[in-house]
Write a protein that holds these residues in place. Structure first.
Motif: not given
Length: 101
Positions: A4-9, A25-29, A65-70, A75-79
């Motif tokens: 997870v950390t490798r893919v995210a970084s 799907y909504t978050v990626s959209f 999921v969804p788990a968003v990394f920037i 950063l978190g999930s949908t909310n």
């Protein structure tokens, strides 16, 4: 946890997802509508998916999921993502990754 950390970084914007998840799907959209092309990593298609779910939750995400990394940072999930977007804080966080799309 390492995967997870490798893919995210290694990628600017990453959304860990499940192929059947409508919130994923909504978050990626949302990201695509904003003009960004995140890496959408479907953990249900990965043999280590269960371990990845646990790792994401250990990192502090309330749901796997969804788990968003920037920029490698969770950063978190949908909310959290929708709150950042509605407050106007999401796009400035994404700007450094615009050229990578």
């Amino acid at each position: 946890m390492d995967k997870v950390t490798r893919v995210a970084s290694e990628n600017g914007i990453v959304i860990f997802s499940k192929s059947s998840c409508c919130l994923c799907y909504t978050v990626s959209f949302l990201f695509k509508e904003l003009g960004f092309n995140p890496l959408v990593y479907d953990i249900d298609c990965d043999p280590e998916g269960r371990e990845m779910e646990k790792a994401i939750m250990r990192l502090g995400c309330n749901v796997p999921v969804p788990a968003v990394f920037i920029g490698g940072k969770l950063l978190g999930s949908t909310n959290e993502i929708m709150s950042l977007h509605l407050s106007g804080a999401l796009i400035p966080m994404l700007k450094p990754y615009q050229a990578l799309n």
